[in-house]
Design a protein around this motif. Structure first.
Motif, PDB file in Angstrom:
ATOM      1  N   GLU A 187       0.828  -1.213   0.000  1.00 25.54           N
ATOM      2  CA  GLU A 187       0.000   0.000   0.000  1.00 25.54           C
ATOM      3  C   GLU A 187       0.858   1.256   0.000  1.00 25.54           C
ATOM      4  O   GLU A 187       0.430   2.312  -0.441  1.00 25.54           O
ATOM      5  N   ALA A 188       2.062   1.143   0.540  1.00 28.41           N
ATOM      6  CA  ALA A 188       2.905   2.329   0.662  1.00 28.41           C
ATOM      7  C   ALA A 188       4.159   2.179  -0.195  1.00 28.41           C
ATOM      8  O   ALA A 188       4.637   1.064  -0.421  1.00 28.41           O
ATOM      9  N   ALA A 189       4.658   3.297  -0.654  1.00 27.59           N
ATOM     10  CA  ALA A 189       5.876   3.276  -1.446  1.00 27.59           C
ATOM     11  C   ALA A 189       7.084   3.142  -0.529  1.00 27.59           C
ATOM     12  O   ALA A 189       7.041   3.530   0.638  1.00 27.59           O
ATOM     13  N   ILE A 190       8.145   2.577  -1.075  1.00 28.68           N
ATOM     14  CA  ILE A 190       9.395   2.508  -0.329  1.00 28.68           C
ATOM     15  C   ILE A 190      10.071   3.871  -0.428  1.00 28.68           C
ATOM     16  O   ILE A 190      10.015   4.522  -1.467  1.00 28.68           O
ATOM     17  N   GLY A 191      10.692   4.298   0.658  1.00 24.60           N
ATOM     18  CA  GLY A 191      11.411   5.564   0.616  1.00 24.60           C
ATOM     19  C   GLY A 191      10.635   6.714   1.204  1.00 24.60           C
ATOM     20  O   GLY A 191      11.007   7.866   1.078  1.00 24.60           O
ATOM     21  N   LEU A 192       9.521   6.418   1.895  1.00 18.34           N
ATOM     22  CA  LEU A 192       8.782   7.496   2.538  1.00 18.34           C
ATOM     23  C   LEU A 192       9.425   7.879   3.860  1.00 18.34           C
ATOM     24  O   LEU A 192       9.127   8.917   4.417  1.00 18.34           O
ATOM     25  N   CYS A 193      10.306   7.011   4.369  1.00 15.98           N
ATOM     26  CA  CYS A 193      10.910   7.284   5.669  1.00 15.98           C
ATOM     27  C   CYS A 193      12.028   8.305   5.520  1.00 15.98           C
ATOM     28  O   CYS A 193      13.099   7.995   4.995  1.00 15.98           O
ATOM     29  N   ALA A 194      11.753   9.529   6.000  1.00 15.48           N
ATOM     30  CA  ALA A 194      12.755  10.579   5.887  1.00 15.48           C
ATOM     31  C   ALA A 194      13.895  10.373   6.877  1.00 15.48           C
ATOM     32  O   ALA A 194      15.047  10.674   6.586  1.00 15.48           O
ATOM     33  N   SER A 195      13.554   9.822   8.037  1.00 19.10           N
ATOM     34  CA  SER A 195      14.580   9.646   9.061  1.00 19.10           C
ATOM     35  C   SER A 195      15.616   8.621   8.620  1.00 19.10           C
ATOM     36  O   SER A 195      16.808   8.799   8.803  1.00 19.10           O
ATOM     37  N   GLY A 196      15.150   7.511   8.038  1.00 18.04           N
ATOM     38  CA  GLY A 196      16.059   6.441   7.621  1.00 18.04           C
ATOM     39  C   GLY A 196      16.883   6.835   6.417  1.00 18.04           C
ATOM     40  O   GLY A 196      18.000   6.351   6.231  1.00 18.04           O
ATOM     41  N   GLY A 197      16.325   7.699   5.575  1.00 18.06           N
ATOM     42  CA  GLY A 197      17.060   8.182   4.421  1.00 18.06           C
ATOM     43  C   GLY A 197      17.267   7.132   3.355  1.00 18.06           C
ATOM     44  O   GLY A 197      16.542   6.147   3.264  1.00 18.06           O
ATOM     45  N   ASP A 198      18.305   7.357   2.566  1.00 15.93           N
ATOM     46  CA  ASP A 198      18.546   6.531   1.386  1.00 15.93           C
ATOM     47  C   ASP A 198      18.917   5.102   1.784  1.00 15.93           C
ATOM     48  O   ASP A 198      18.436   4.138   1.187  1.00 15.93           O
TER      49      ASP A 198
END
Lengths: 201, 278
Positions: free
Chosen positions: B68-79
């Motif tokens: 349901e969600a895209a990968i890479g939405l986590c700003a804290s975890g970053g690239d």
């Protein structure tokens, strides 16, 4: 009104107000201080405590009446009850995870916290020491647990709303945080002492 | 002696029974979970900041697993986090640019060399609840003349889980090294002053005033008056003036820093020591 119903109502009122677990008896102060920063978490904790207290009172009543009293082992109540409550909470947690995932999501993080909560143990021990007669029966015991949990919920939600206000107000630097929260708790407890004059029946 | 033995026996039996019940229960009530869920949870920082839009890291991992969600939405975890999550899910992730929060206000209160007060000017003394939202609710919208200025009561500071925000001279300031770009502070700001910018960009418009220049000047010595000097000097045409406020189009900006040097209000930078060569 029949005397049994009167007793039940009396138990409900006393566990909720006059003998409120937190504010009058001072059981379970750690979650009261720890989980009362937001109203949402306070309600979650209250619901979990109410649930566990009801189940624990039922289970400890059975252990007490069918095992400890016949064998004349009442002096082991505290030890046996801790064992019972801890296992019950574990089983309930597993059961909820499998059968009622939505409830598990809501209560999940609070359940393990309650395992060794003194308010739950306190409810079981107060029940066990209630003596002979109807007061020590199964139904009154469970009701006492549930009502005690509701009283806990009432106290923690009240306190959470007070704390939100207190956090935003000006207070001397040295009182910020826990000190002023403890003072606020003391004042609420003082207010609850007013209920001790309450005699319904 | 028998008394002790009975007590020991009963308690031991009780423990054994409950142990057995727990063992059986753990088998009966075993819930099968996708092993990838644990792996995804391990990748995520576990701070539950909510920057992805899901309730906590667990919620996001669940949504990613369900597709349901895209990968890479986590700003804290970053690239790094996105790449590892992509590996677990067996897909390729796009590169995630690191974003940090920017407080669009430069009204740091101070005194210039002539002893004159600088920064955002006070309308009066505010004695109410020390809370940004509460301050904006009182008549006259709080203690500042500027309607776009940072109130400095630190609602954003209280929100930050990474200790990246602090109040410096009455204005909230972001430590770009500590900030992970979760933007939970932005939701706490009643004046919507906090926006995401790319990490490392020193050319930013640290002002949000869309009021007329004359009005802005009355309230603050460091407010954007829309004079357009930055727009004129920009070799790439990256700056536009919209509603008396300069905005930078980062797809065109080369980071040369000419605008920062020419700004009369010194608000086009978060790092005063910035030089384009470095």
């Amino acid at each position: 009104m029949s005397s049994e119903l009167q007793t039940l109502l009396g138990i409900l009122l006393s566990a909720l107000l006059t003998e409120n677990f937190i504010l009058v008896k001072f059981y379970g102060i750690c979650p009261f201080m720890g989980v009362s920063k937001k109203i949402g978490t306070a309600i979650g904790m209250g619901a979990a405590v109410t649930f566990v207290m009801g189940v624990a009172c039922a289970a400890t009543w059975a252990v007490d009446n069918f095992l400890l009293i016949p064998l004349d082992l009442q002096y082991m109540q505290t030890l046996a009850f801790i064992l019972v409550i801890a296992s019950i909470v574990q089983v309930v947690e597993m059961f909820l995870k499998k059968s009622v995932p939505s409830l598990y999501q809501a209560l999940g993080i609070y359940l393990p916290l309650i395992t060794t909560n003194c308010a739950v143990l306190g409810a079981a021990l107060v029940n066990a020491q209630a003596g002979e007669g109807f007061r020590a029966g199964f139904l009154p015991s469970v009701l006492f647990g549930v009502a005690g949990g509701l009283g806990f919920t009432l106290a923690i939600v009240l306190f959470a709303s007070v704390r939100i206000k207190v956090d935003k107000s000006n207070c001397p630097e040295c009182f910020k945080g826990f000190p002023i929260a403890l003072i606020a708790a003391g004042l609420i407890a003082l207010a609850f002492m007013g209920f001790s004059g309450l005699k319904v029946f | 002696m028998t008394e002790i033995l009975i007590a020991v026996g009963v308690l031991g039996a009780l423990g054994l029974v409950f142990g057995l019940v727990l063992a059986i229960a753990s088998k009966v009530f075993y819930v099968e979970t996708d092993p990838r869920l644990d792996q995804l949870n391990e990748c995520l920082p576990g701070a539950n900041c909510g920057g992805c839009g899901y309730p906590g890291c667990g919620g996001y991992a669940d949504a990613v697993l369900k597709g349901e969600a895209a990968i890479g939405l986590c700003a804290s975890g970053g690239d790094e986090c996105a790449q590892r999550m992509a590996q677990i899910m067996g897909v390729k992730a796009e590169k995630v640019a690191r974003k940090v929060a920017l407080v669009r206000c430069s009204g740091y209160k101070g005194v210039d060399e002539n002893g004159k007060a600088t920064g955002a000017k006070q309308k009066g003394e505010y004695e109410g609840i020390k809370d940004c939202l509460a301050a904006t609710k009182v008549a006259g919208r709080g203690p500042l003349i500027c309607k776009f200025g940072c109130l400095g009561f630190g609602n954003c500071v209280a929100q930050c889980k990474y200790d990246a925000l602090s109040i410096v001279d009455g204005i909230a300031k972001v430590d770009q090294e500590k900030c992970v770009g979760c933007m939970s502070c932005a939701a706490a700001c009643p004046r919507n002053l906090i926006v995401p910018v790319e990490y490392g960009k020193h050319v930013v418009i640290a002002c949000a005033s869309t009021a007329k220049g004359s009005v802005t000047i009355r309230g603050c010595s460091a407010g954007c008056i829309g004079c357009g000097l930055c727009k004129k000097i920009c070799p790439n045409g990256a700056i536009t003036i919209d509603q008396n406020l300069a905005t930078i189009d980062y797809s065109k900006c080369s980071g040369c820093g000419l605008c920062a040097n020419v700004c009369p209000k010194h608000l086009i930078t978060v790092n005063k020591a910035y030089s384009p060569e470095a």
